[in-house]
Design a protein around this motif. Structure first.
Motif, PDB file in Angstrom:
ATOM      1  N   PHE A 105       1.105  -1.250   0.225  1.00 54.95           N
ATOM      2  CA  PHE A 105      -0.103  -0.108  -0.110  1.00 54.95           C
ATOM      3  C   PHE A 105       0.857   1.028   0.222  1.00 54.95           C
ATOM      4  O   PHE A 105       1.659   1.470   0.219  1.00 54.95           O
ATOM      5  CB  PHE A 105      -0.985   0.339   1.202  1.00 54.95           C
ATOM      6  N   ILE A 106      -0.029   2.683  -0.446  1.00 63.20           N
ATOM      7  CA  ILE A 106       1.479   3.989  -0.984  1.00 63.20           C
ATOM      8  C   ILE A 106       0.429   4.873  -0.022  1.00 63.20           C
ATOM      9  O   ILE A 106      -1.339   4.913  -0.521  1.00 63.20           O
ATOM     10  CB  ILE A 106       1.086   3.730  -2.473  1.00 63.20           C
ATOM     11  N   LYS A 107       0.933   5.253   0.480  1.00 65.43           N
ATOM     12  CA  LYS A 107      -0.553   6.650   1.657  1.00 65.43           C
ATOM     13  C   LYS A 107       0.576   7.763   0.688  1.00 65.43           C
ATOM     14  O   LYS A 107       1.099   8.098   0.045  1.00 65.43           O
ATOM     15  CB  LYS A 107       0.547   6.615   2.619  1.00 65.43           C
ATOM     16  N   ASP A 108      -1.156   8.483   0.101  1.00 57.72           N
ATOM     17  CA  ASP A 108      -1.489   9.005  -1.157  1.00 57.72           C
ATOM     18  C   ASP A 108      -1.058  10.535  -0.338  1.00 57.72           C
ATOM     19  O   ASP A 108      -1.632  10.904   0.969  1.00 57.72           O
ATOM     20  CB  ASP A 108      -2.363   9.561  -1.430  1.00 57.72           C
ATOM     21  N   LYS A 109       0.099  11.816  -0.274  1.00 59.04           N
ATOM     22  CA  LYS A 109       0.211  12.992  -0.213  1.00 59.04           C
ATOM     23  C   LYS A 109      -0.660  13.530   0.111  1.00 59.04           C
ATOM     24  O   LYS A 109      -0.732  13.771   1.021  1.00 59.04           O
ATOM     25  CB  LYS A 109       1.690  13.102  -0.725  1.00 59.04           C
ATOM     26  N   LYS A 110      -1.560  14.307  -0.987  1.00 63.24           N
ATOM     27  CA  LYS A 110      -2.666  14.592  -1.465  1.00 63.24           C
ATOM     28  C   LYS A 110      -4.107  14.580  -0.416  1.00 63.24           C
ATOM     29  O   LYS A 110      -4.189  15.276   0.072  1.00 63.24           O
ATOM     30  CB  LYS A 110      -2.739  14.924  -2.894  1.00 63.24           C
ATOM     31  N   THR A 111      -4.266  12.989  -0.451  1.00 62.07           N
ATOM     32  CA  THR A 111      -5.853  12.594   0.376  1.00 62.07           C
ATOM     33  C   THR A 111      -5.269  11.788   1.552  1.00 62.07           C
ATOM     34  O   THR A 111      -6.488  11.534   1.816  1.00 62.07           O
ATOM     35  CB  THR A 111      -6.419  11.766  -0.942  1.00 62.07           C
ATOM     36  N   GLN A 112      -4.362  11.185   1.779  1.00 59.94           N
ATOM     37  CA  GLN A 112      -3.887  11.037   3.024  1.00 59.94           C
ATOM     38  C   GLN A 112      -4.564   8.900   2.828  1.00 59.94           C
ATOM     39  O   GLN A 112      -4.710   8.982   4.089  1.00 59.94           O
ATOM     40  CB  GLN A 112      -4.243  11.292   4.200  1.00 59.94           C
ATOM     41  N   GLU A 113      -4.883   8.907   1.728  1.00 55.48           N
ATOM     42  CA  GLU A 113      -6.046   7.151   1.845  1.00 55.48           C
ATOM     43  C   GLU A 113      -4.808   6.255   0.859  1.00 55.48           C
ATOM     44  O   GLU A 113      -3.474   6.628   0.438  1.00 55.48           O
ATOM     45  CB  GLU A 113      -7.396   7.483   0.450  1.00 55.48           C
ATOM     46  N   SER A 114      -5.131   5.426   1.865  1.00 51.68           N
ATOM     47  CA  SER A 114      -4.191   4.190   1.398  1.00 51.68           C
ATOM     48  C   SER A 114      -4.451   3.354  -0.343  1.00 51.68           C
ATOM     49  O   SER A 114      -5.607   3.389  -0.231  1.00 51.68           O
ATOM     50  CB  SER A 114      -4.214   2.910   2.327  1.00 51.68           C
ATOM     51  N   ILE A 115      -3.514   3.567  -1.500  1.00 54.46           N
ATOM     52  CA  ILE A 115      -3.896   2.945  -2.288  1.00 54.46           C
ATOM     53  C   ILE A 115      -2.976   1.810  -2.536  1.00 54.46           C
ATOM     54  O   ILE A 115      -1.741   1.764  -1.891  1.00 54.46           O
ATOM     55  CB  ILE A 115      -3.369   4.125  -3.741  1.00 54.46           C
ATOM     56  N   PHE A 116      -3.860   0.558  -2.721  1.00 49.99           N
ATOM     57  CA  PHE A 116      -3.195  -0.919  -3.342  1.00 49.99           C
ATOM     58  C   PHE A 116      -2.037  -0.564  -4.633  1.00 49.99           C
ATOM     59  O   PHE A 116      -2.538   0.074  -5.405  1.00 49.99           O
ATOM     60  CB  PHE A 116      -4.144  -1.714  -3.564  1.00 49.99           C
ATOM     61  N   VAL A 117      -1.450  -1.358  -4.358  1.00 49.17           N
ATOM     62  CA  VAL A 117      -0.639  -1.422  -5.387  1.00 49.17           C
ATOM     63  C   VAL A 117       0.536  -2.449  -5.605  1.00 49.17           C
ATOM     64  O   VAL A 117       0.395  -3.679  -4.707  1.00 49.17           O
ATOM     65  CB  VAL A 117       0.977  -0.825  -5.159  1.00 49.17           C
ATOM     66  N   HIS A 118       0.552  -3.316  -6.524  1.00 49.19           N
ATOM     67  CA  HIS A 118       0.810  -4.415  -6.819  1.00 49.19           C
ATOM     68  C   HIS A 118       2.324  -4.910  -8.012  1.00 49.19           C
ATOM     69  O   HIS A 118       2.791  -3.640  -8.462  1.00 49.19           O
ATOM     70  CB  HIS A 118      -0.225  -5.370  -7.978  1.00 49.19           C
ATOM     71  N   ALA A 119       2.809  -5.417  -7.577  1.00 46.66           N
ATOM     72  CA  ALA A 119       4.162  -6.047  -8.079  1.00 46.66           C
ATOM     73  C   ALA A 119       3.798  -5.744  -9.685  1.00 46.66           C
ATOM     74  O   ALA A 119       4.829  -5.312  -9.571  1.00 46.66           O
ATOM     75  CB  ALA A 119       5.172  -7.112  -7.948  1.00 46.66           C
ATOM     76  N   SER A 120       2.807  -6.225 -10.262  1.00 49.86           N
ATOM     77  CA  SER A 120       3.185  -5.381 -11.634  1.00 49.86           C
ATOM     78  C   SER A 120       3.352  -3.932 -12.718  1.00 49.86           C
ATOM     79  O   SER A 120       2.751  -4.281 -13.416  1.00 49.86           O
ATOM     80  CB  SER A 120       1.578  -6.253 -12.315  1.00 49.86           C
ATOM     81  N   GLY A 139      -8.585  -0.513 -10.297  1.00 48.62           N
ATOM     82  CA  GLY A 139      -8.586  -1.877 -10.331  1.00 48.62           C
ATOM     83  C   GLY A 139      -9.508  -2.795 -10.179  1.00 48.62           C
ATOM     84  O   GLY A 139     -10.812  -2.704 -10.084  1.00 48.62           O
ATOM     85  N   HIS A 140      -9.647  -4.383  -9.963  1.00 48.79           N
ATOM     86  CA  HIS A 140     -10.609  -4.740  -9.705  1.00 48.79           C
ATOM     87  C   HIS A 140     -11.337  -4.620  -8.518  1.00 48.79           C
ATOM     88  O   HIS A 140     -12.359  -5.027  -8.090  1.00 48.79           O
ATOM     89  CB  HIS A 140     -10.429  -6.218  -9.654  1.00 48.79           C
ATOM     90  N   LYS A 141     -10.859  -4.295  -7.094  1.00 53.64           N
ATOM     91  CA  LYS A 141     -11.558  -4.139  -6.445  1.00 53.64           C
ATOM     92  C   LYS A 141     -11.533  -2.760  -5.728  1.00 53.64           C
ATOM     93  O   LYS A 141     -11.521  -2.039  -4.262  1.00 53.64           O
ATOM     94  CB  LYS A 141     -10.903  -4.909  -4.712  1.00 53.64           C
TER      95      LYS A 141
END
Length: 161
Positions: A105-120, A139-141
């Protein structure tokens, strides 16, 4: 089969039929006795008020109605606005990444929300605490980070002792 048995069955059937007709006539008499006769048209009318509720009182013709500008009514879907490519590029900090399973997961600097990240979706390898730049796609979810690069300008998280 003897002659007496057949006539006995016919008589029974005639009695049953007469009984059913009598019951039917009695039910008809009950319905007619309970029916409302002489109801006026006004008693049977129903009206719909401005909120969509059914009522038995007619609308007041002297009541001032709200004027609606016909040009303000939009038919169909709202036009899609094109996004600026610079608006798509986001910065953030990797808050969690599991290398063996290939997601995090990446914490977005602008919105402070957690964004899912996949190795692809990685351009180069990342680890927890890295400052990254990324784009968001559905993405799917839900939202998913893609084109993830390290060195995104965000301050990396300081390790705690």
């Amino acid at each position: 089969m003897s002659r007496g048995q057949g006539s006995f069955g016919k008589r029974e059937n005639e009695k049953k039929r007469a009984s059913k007709q009598k019951q039917k006539e009695e039910r008809k008499q009950e319905r007619q006795a309970g029916a409302k006769k002489g109801q006026s048209l006004e008693d049977m009318m129903a009206y719909v008020d401005e909120f969509g509720n059914i009522t038995n009182t007619p609308p007041d013709p002297n009541r001032k109605r709200e004027e609606i500008d016909v040009n303000s009514i939009r038919l169909g879907a709202a036009p899609v606005e094109e996004e600026n490519p610079e608006d798509k590029l986001r910065t953030g900090v990797v808050s969690f990444f599991n290398e063996s399973k290939g997601f995090g997961f990446i914490k977005d600097k602008k919105t402070q929300e957690s964004i899912f990240v996949h190795a692809s979706g990685l351009v180069n390898p990342i680890k927890e605490g890295d400052a990254v730049t990324f784009e968001i796609e559905n993405g799917h979810k839900g939202p998913q980070a893609v084109s993830v690069r390290t060195g995104g300008g965000a301050q990396p998280a300081q390790p705690t002792a």
